[in-house]
Design an enzyme around this catalytic site. Structure first.
Site, PDB file in Angstrom:
ATOM      1  CG  ASP A 198      -1.791  -1.235   1.308  1.00 26.59           C
ATOM      2  OD1 ASP A 198      -2.430  -1.593   0.309  1.00 26.59           O
ATOM      3  OD2 ASP A 198      -1.800  -1.863   2.385  1.00 26.59           O
ATOM      4  CB  THR A 220      -9.684  -6.280   2.313  1.00 25.50           C
ATOM      5  OG1 THR A 220      -8.828  -5.283   2.898  1.00 25.50           O
ATOM      6  CG2 THR A 220      -8.841  -7.378   1.689  1.00 25.50           C
ATOM      7  N   GLY A 221     -11.053  -3.283   1.873  1.00 23.61           N
ATOM      8  CA  GLY A 221     -11.744  -2.245   2.631  1.00 23.61           C
ATOM      9  C   GLY A 221     -11.351  -2.213   4.095  1.00 23.61           C
ATOM     10  NE  ARG A 222      -8.047  -7.142   5.520  1.00 31.55           N
ATOM     11  CZ  ARG A 222      -7.170  -8.134   5.621  1.00 31.55           C
ATOM     12  NH1 ARG A 222      -7.172  -8.911   6.689  1.00 31.55           N
ATOM     13  NH2 ARG A 222      -6.280  -8.351   4.672  1.00 31.55           N
ATOM     14  CG  HIS A 268      -2.449   0.112  -7.509  1.00 35.22           C
ATOM     15  ND1 HIS A 268      -1.883  -1.134  -7.667  1.00 35.22           N
ATOM     16  CD2 HIS A 268      -2.524   0.650  -8.740  1.00 35.22           C
ATOM     17  CE1 HIS A 268      -1.621  -1.323  -8.949  1.00 35.22           C
ATOM     18  NE2 HIS A 268      -2.004  -0.261  -9.625  1.00 35.22           N
TER      19      HIS A 268
END
Length: 429
Positions: free
Chosen positions: A12, A303-305, A40
């Site tokens: 990330d 994942t949105g985590r 990304h």
């Protein structure tokens, strides 16, 4: 010759943006490893493109793009990603090529991934996988029972029957391990019979593809996925991904020799983040960490985590630099630090009173290290509209200089916002 973009931390970092900028001047963009377990966003004008498995070079209409042999491919996700790009006006199918030697991720791999993670969670040993089936696919690859792209698209008369035999063998082994986990094998086979025809036009011998490009002196950019600290050998094992995410994975994933590699660009977030479980020595479980998370919008694309956040860790980056041999760095998201009065940087670890010379492989030891920090003054001003490196606040330049001096690697680019225009170029001469 090939230039390479690699993540230097736990992923990330913003690799896609640098790839996007560099792809304006390259002929070929290649993915060498990983799958759709990372993601990304690239911003071009007012349009956001989400990438997971496909090479970022697809945004350049003149760039050919290769999904290499070291990548594991979930075919439904690949075509879904293509369709999402097309919905935003990016028509690029004729510029996408896929290695015949790449392994396939099936739905049962994803199901297995989640079952395995659930087992580990019961023992409080969860890895924190994305559940995309990446680990189980690399596992079948290593055990020599996997299914490759050429098994699916081969024109040989017996190839489809061989594909089904291999497929049933893999599914049966999962049933033996986990019992009947409500999986419709015939439905998936029918789906892949259709994908077989869709995929054929994209499949190439990637060795010939890459070496032909090298022989023709094409400008080639290799896009690494994940990051060094998630490497299967050199990361914080077992809290890692299942592929070689460092410079070695470039050669093994694309079938090119080390002498074909020219520049190696390390992408470094101006602070540190991590998704999922695993050690994180400079993590800040306090207001500083929350501020980094909020201002940096630290949520995973795939994942949105929420991403865990902490200060920059130069011990990690020194270790990463030794392994990958970065020729220059891209510091990203420097603007996230704009509001801090003081900024800390982790510069060394001590264990039982003794300074460590390298990043420890023993996680029990790593959990007990004390991090030594240096504190630098913040710049407390908005840098997002700055267009020239020399116009950065003095304290921002001092922060960057400290990183350069510690790692002995020059910084070539500095990210000051999400768009492709928010990238300052530093003169290395």
């Amino acid at each position: 010759m090939c230039d390479v973009v690699l993540g230097s931390q736990w992923g990330d970092e913003g690799k896609g943006k640098l790839v996007d900028v560099l792809c304006d001047e390259v002929d070929v963009c290649a993915r060498c490893q990983g799958g759709n377990n990372a993601g990304h966003t690239i911003v071009v004008g007012d349009t956001k493109y989400d990438f997971h498995m496909l090479p970022s070079g697809l945004v350049n209409p003149k760039c050919l793009n290769l999904v290499g042999s070291g990548v594991v491919i979930h075919v439904p996700s690949l075509f879904e990603e293509l369709e999402n790009l097309e919905k935003k006006g990016l028509h690029c199918r004729d510029r996408l090529f896929i290695s015949s030697r790449a392994h396939l991720v099936f739905d049962f791999h994803q199901r297995t991934d989640k079952l395995k993670e659930a087992e580990l969670s019961e023992n409080k040993k969860s890895i924190g996988t994305t559940g995309k089936g990446i680990g189980p696919t690399y596992s079948t690859k290593a055990s020599r029972s996997g299914i490759r792209v050429h098994h699916l698209v081969s024109e040989e008369p017996e190839s489809w029957e061989e594909f089904k035999t291999r497929y049933h063998r893999l599914v049966d082994s999962r049933f033996k391990r986990y019992g009947n986990f409500e999986y419709d094998t015939e439905a998936e086979l029918a789906k892949y019979e259709k994908y077989r025809e869709l995929l054929k036009g994209h499949v190439v011998d990637s060795i010939d593809f890459m070496h032909s490009a090298i022989a023709q002196n094409k400008k080639i950019l290799v896009e690494g996925a994940n990051a060094l600290m998630l490497d299967i050998d050199f990361g914080t094992y077992p809290y890692v991904t299942s592929s070689a995410t460092g410079i070695g994975g470039v050669c093994t994933g694309l079938g090119i020799p080390p002498k074909a590699i020219n520049k190696v660009y390390g992408v470094v977030k101006a602070y540190t983040t991590r998704v999922g479980e695993g050690p994180f020595p400079t993590e800040q479980l306090n207001e500083a960490g929350k501020t980094l998370q909020d201002i940096g919008a630290e949520f995973g694309v795939t994942t949105g985590r929420k991403r865990r956040c902490g200060w920059l860790d130069l011990v990690v980056l020194k270790y990463s630099t030794l392994i990958n041999g970065y020729t220059s760095l891209n510091i990203t998201k420097l603007d996230v630090l704009d509001t801090f009065k003081e900024i800390q940087i982790g510069v060394s670890y001590t264990y039982k009173g003794e300074k460590l010379n390298s990043f420890p492989e023993d996680l029990h030891k790593l959990a007990k290290v004390d991090v030594e920090y240096v504190t630098l003054p913040g710049w407390e001003e908005d840098i997002t509209k700055i267009k020239n490196y020399n116009d950065l606040p003095e304290n921002a330049k001092k922060y960057l200089k400290y990183i350069e001096d510690y790692l002995n690697v020059p910084i070539q680019w500095v990210g000051t916002g999400p768009s492709r225009d928010s990238m300052l170029v530093k003169d290395l001469n």
